[in-house]
Design a protein around this motif. Sequence first.
Motif, PDB file in Angstrom:
ATOM      1  N   THR A   1       0.674  60.385 110.473  1.00  0.00           N
ATOM      2  CA  THR A   1      -0.190  58.942 110.633  1.00  0.00           C
ATOM      3  C   THR A   1      -1.113  59.166 109.433  1.00  0.00           C
ATOM      4  O   THR A   1      -2.608  59.674 109.931  1.00  0.00           O
ATOM      5  N   VAL A   2      -1.375  57.621 108.831  1.00  0.00           N
ATOM      6  CA  VAL A   2      -2.739  57.802 108.214  1.00  0.00           C
ATOM      7  C   VAL A   2      -3.928  57.192 109.543  1.00  0.00           C
ATOM      8  O   VAL A   2      -4.301  56.243 110.606  1.00  0.00           O
ATOM      9  N   GLU A   3      -4.914  58.124 109.134  1.00  0.00           N
ATOM     10  CA  GLU A   3      -6.124  58.102 110.481  1.00  0.00           C
ATOM     11  C   GLU A   3      -7.530  58.032 110.077  1.00  0.00           C
ATOM     12  O   GLU A   3      -7.286  57.731 108.936  1.00  0.00           O
ATOM     13  N   GLU A   4      -8.388  57.433 110.982  1.00  0.00           N
ATOM     14  CA  GLU A   4      -9.471  56.792 110.758  1.00  0.00           C
ATOM     15  C   GLU A   4     -10.642  57.430 109.654  1.00  0.00           C
ATOM     16  O   GLU A   4     -10.945  57.368 108.557  1.00  0.00           O
ATOM     17  N   ALA A   5     -10.268  59.072 109.537  1.00  0.00           N
ATOM     18  CA  ALA A   5     -10.586  59.474 108.343  1.00  0.00           C
ATOM     19  C   ALA A   5     -10.278  59.301 107.495  1.00  0.00           C
ATOM     20  O   ALA A   5     -10.827  59.673 106.187  1.00  0.00           O
ATOM     21  N   ASP A   6      -8.978  59.279 107.157  1.00  0.00           N
ATOM     22  CA  ASP A   6      -8.308  58.994 105.741  1.00  0.00           C
ATOM     23  C   ASP A   6      -9.003  57.667 105.451  1.00  0.00           C
ATOM     24  O   ASP A   6      -9.281  57.116 104.195  1.00  0.00           O
ATOM     25  N   ALA A   7      -9.221  56.509 106.489  1.00  0.00           N
ATOM     26  CA  ALA A   7      -9.283  55.532 106.123  1.00  0.00           C
ATOM     27  C   ALA A   7     -10.778  55.308 105.356  1.00  0.00           C
ATOM     28  O   ALA A   7     -11.068  54.671 105.083  1.00  0.00           O
ATOM     29  N   ALA A   8     -11.324  56.121 106.321  1.00  0.00           N
ATOM     30  CA  ALA A   8     -12.737  56.107 106.022  1.00  0.00           C
ATOM     31  C   ALA A   8     -13.406  56.257 104.278  1.00  0.00           C
ATOM     32  O   ALA A   8     -14.274  55.918 103.566  1.00  0.00           O
ATOM     33  N   LEU A   9     -12.372  58.331 104.256  1.00  0.00           N
ATOM     34  CA  LEU A   9     -13.165  58.829 102.772  1.00  0.00           C
ATOM     35  C   LEU A   9     -12.046  57.044 101.514  1.00  0.00           C
ATOM     36  O   LEU A   9     -12.939  57.030 100.360  1.00  0.00           O
ATOM     37  N   ALA A  10     -10.946  56.859 101.786  1.00  0.00           N
ATOM     38  CA  ALA A  10     -10.846  55.359 101.234  1.00  0.00           C
ATOM     39  C   ALA A  10     -11.510  54.158 101.117  1.00  0.00           C
ATOM     40  O   ALA A  10     -11.986  54.063  99.640  1.00  0.00           O
ATOM     41  N   VAL A  11     -11.632  54.018 101.386  1.00  0.00           N
ATOM     42  CA  VAL A  11     -12.673  52.836 101.375  1.00  0.00           C
ATOM     43  C   VAL A  11     -14.223  53.283 100.910  1.00  0.00           C
ATOM     44  O   VAL A  11     -14.742  53.058 100.062  1.00  0.00           O
ATOM     45  N   ARG A  12     -14.327  54.448 101.310  1.00  0.00           N
ATOM     46  CA  ARG A  12     -15.948  54.658 100.369  1.00  0.00           C
ATOM     47  C   ARG A  12     -15.294  54.735  98.821  1.00  0.00           C
ATOM     48  O   ARG A  12     -16.151  54.990  98.389  1.00  0.00           O
ATOM     49  N   LEU A  13     -14.184  55.490  98.694  1.00  0.00           N
ATOM     50  CA  LEU A  13     -14.236  56.170  97.130  1.00  0.00           C
ATOM     51  C   LEU A  13     -13.835  54.623  96.650  1.00  0.00           C
ATOM     52  O   LEU A  13     -14.285  53.885  95.311  1.00  0.00           O
ATOM     53  N   VAL A  14     -13.277  53.216  97.716  1.00  0.00           N
ATOM     54  CA  VAL A  14     -12.620  51.975  96.687  1.00  0.00           C
ATOM     55  C   VAL A  14     -13.878  51.294  96.558  1.00  0.00           C
ATOM     56  O   VAL A  14     -13.868  50.185  95.643  1.00  0.00           O
ATOM     57  N   TYR A  15     -14.196  51.183  97.792  1.00  0.00           N
ATOM     58  CA  TYR A  15     -14.783  49.690  98.331  1.00  0.00           C
ATOM     59  C   TYR A  15     -15.914  50.284  98.058  1.00  0.00           C
ATOM     60  O   TYR A  15     -17.242  48.757  97.413  1.00  0.00           O
ATOM     61  N   GLY A  16     -16.916  51.205  97.811  1.00  0.00           N
ATOM     62  CA  GLY A  16     -18.247  51.443  97.664  1.00  0.00           C
ATOM     63  C   GLY A  16     -19.097  50.810  96.096  1.00  0.00           C
ATOM     64  O   GLY A  16     -19.530  50.535  96.025  1.00  0.00           O
TER      65      GLY A  16
END
Length: 574
Positions: A230-245
Motif C-alpha cells: 500500500t502507498v505509505e507516507e514515505a512514498d507520497a512524500a517522495l512523489a510530492v517532492r518530485l512532482v510539486y516542488g
Amino acid sequence: MSGVAGPAADVELAALLLAIDPLGLGGAVLRAAPGPAREGWLARLRAALPDATPWRRLPLGIPDSRLLGGLDLAATLATGRAVAERGVLAEADGGILVAAMAERMDTTTAAKLCSVLDAGEVSVQRDGLGLTLPARLAVVALDEGLAEEEAPPAALAERLAFRLLLEDLPTGAPKEVQEARARLSDIAVPETLLPALCAAAMAFGIHSLRAPLFALRAARAAAALAGHATVEEADAALAVRLVYGHRATQLPEQAPSEPDPPEPPPEQDDSAENQKQPESGALQEMLLEATRAALPAGLLATLGAGAREAARRAGAQGRAGHKRLSAQRGRPIGTRAGALRAGARLALVETLRAAAPWQGLRRREGGAGPLVRVKREDIRLLRFQQHTETTAIFAVDASGSAALARLAEAKGAVELLLADCYVRRDRVAVVAFRGRAAELLLPPTNSLLRAKRSLAGLPGGGATPLAAGIDAAMALAEEARRRGRTPLLVLLTDGRANIARDGTAGRPRAEADALAAAAPCRAAGLATLLVDTAPRPQPFAKQLAEAMGARYLALPSVDSQKLSAAVATTREAA
C-alpha cells in the motif's frame, strides 16, 4: 535553478520511478549540461527499462516528415506508388523519446508533441496519405539552458511529471525495478491520499489537474519500488517532492491553531486496514511539509512575495522583437504551395514529395519522358520566420520645473538600454515636448554616443502639449512598423496637460485632446508604458494610461534603473 528537484538521491529515484511507469508519468525535464553525468543518468534509465523498449532521439529542428511520418520519397519514386514511412513518434511507441536542446524547441513542434502525448497516437494527413499510428511514449526533455529564463516550452513541461537538476553521476540501476514494475498494478491506494494530494496542490497554487495524478502515479511507483503493498507516507512524500516542488507558485497559508481534539473512546476498530489508513489532515500536513522541503531556500522568499515563474521566463521571448513571416530570410518553418517566381526559394525535397505519388499515372499518360515528372501544382516554396528589431520610443515631457529630473531619467534609461542593444537588436528614439509643440530629439538609432549628445543640450520649461507629444510618438511608431520593426512607446509625463492640439491654452481642452491622441495607441495594439513623474500620482495620468492600453508606473524620483527594468518588462510582455 529554482524549483527543480536537485538532491542526488531524488534524481536517481526519479529515473527508477520513470522506468517503472513511463507512460503514466509522461517523462521528465532533465536540466544538465552535456557530459558523463547526463549520459550516465540516461543510461541508468535505459538499463532499468525492459529489454527491446524503443529509445529514440528527437533532434532540434526535426522536419514534420521525420517527426510525424509521411511519404517514403525514395521508395515512392522507385515503385511509382505511395509508400508510407513511420516518423520518430510512431517509432518510439511504448518507449522513451529523448528531446535534445528542449529549451530551444519551437512552439509548433512542442504543440505536435503535446498532442501525441495526450492522444497516444499520431495522425498523418499529408503527402496524399491518411494514417493513424499508435504513439504511446514518455519524453525526456534535455534542458541545456544557461540562463534562468531558458526552459522547454511550458505546455510540454506541464505534461512531464518531473523536473530534475542533475549534479552527480548516478550509479547502476538496481535489480528491484523489474519486480516493482510487475507488482505496480497491485499497489493499493489509501482513500485519503488523492484528496490530500489535491489539497496540497491547491495550497501551493498548483492549478493543473495533471499534477495530483502524476503525484499519485509516482507514489504508487515508489511503493512498488520499496516493496510496499500500500502507498505509505514515505512514498507520497517522495512523489510530492518530485512532482510539486517545481510547480509551486505560492506558499501555503498558515492555518489558525485549533485546540487538540478529544481523545477517541477506547473501543475502536483496530483492524489492520484501518491502522494503515492515515488521518486525512495529518497526511495533508505531511505532504505540505514534504513539498516545502523540496523548495530551494531562495525560492521560498520569491514565492512569499507572490512572484510567478512564468513572468520570470518571459524575457527570452521579447529580446529580439516580434516574429514575422518572410519569403527569403530567417529560420525555415515549413513550406507552402505556390508559383516559383523571382525571389521565392524552392523546397526541392517537398516538391518531389508532392509529385512522387503521381509518377505512375503521369508516365502512363505521357509516354516517354523524364524519370520524375513535376507539374506546377507540385511546387513547394520555403517559408521563413524572422525576428524583427525593436524600436523603443521615449516621449519625454520637458515642461515645467521638473524637466531636468525627467530628462535625467530618460537619459539614464536610454544609456542602459543601448548598452546591450547589440544583444537585443534594439533601436532607441527620443521625442521631447514642451511649450506648444513636440520635437524629434533623437531619430531611431543604436548609437550610444549620438544619444548622449542629443540629450545633453535639451532645454526644459514651459507648458505641456501632451497631445502633440503622443501624436509625434505615434508617427514614429507607425514609421517603425512600416520598416518592419516592432515599436515600443514609453511616455514620461506628470499628466498635467495644458496645451491643446491647435496650440491654445486650457486644461480641459488639452486633456480631451490627449485622450483622443491616446486612442490610436490602443487600437494599434502598441506596447506602451506610461511613467507618471509627478511628485504624487495623478488621476489623469492613470486615465490616460487606460485610454492608451498602457502599463502605468508611478516614478516620482529619478531612478533610471527602475525605468529601464520597466521598459524591459513592457517589451517582453508585448
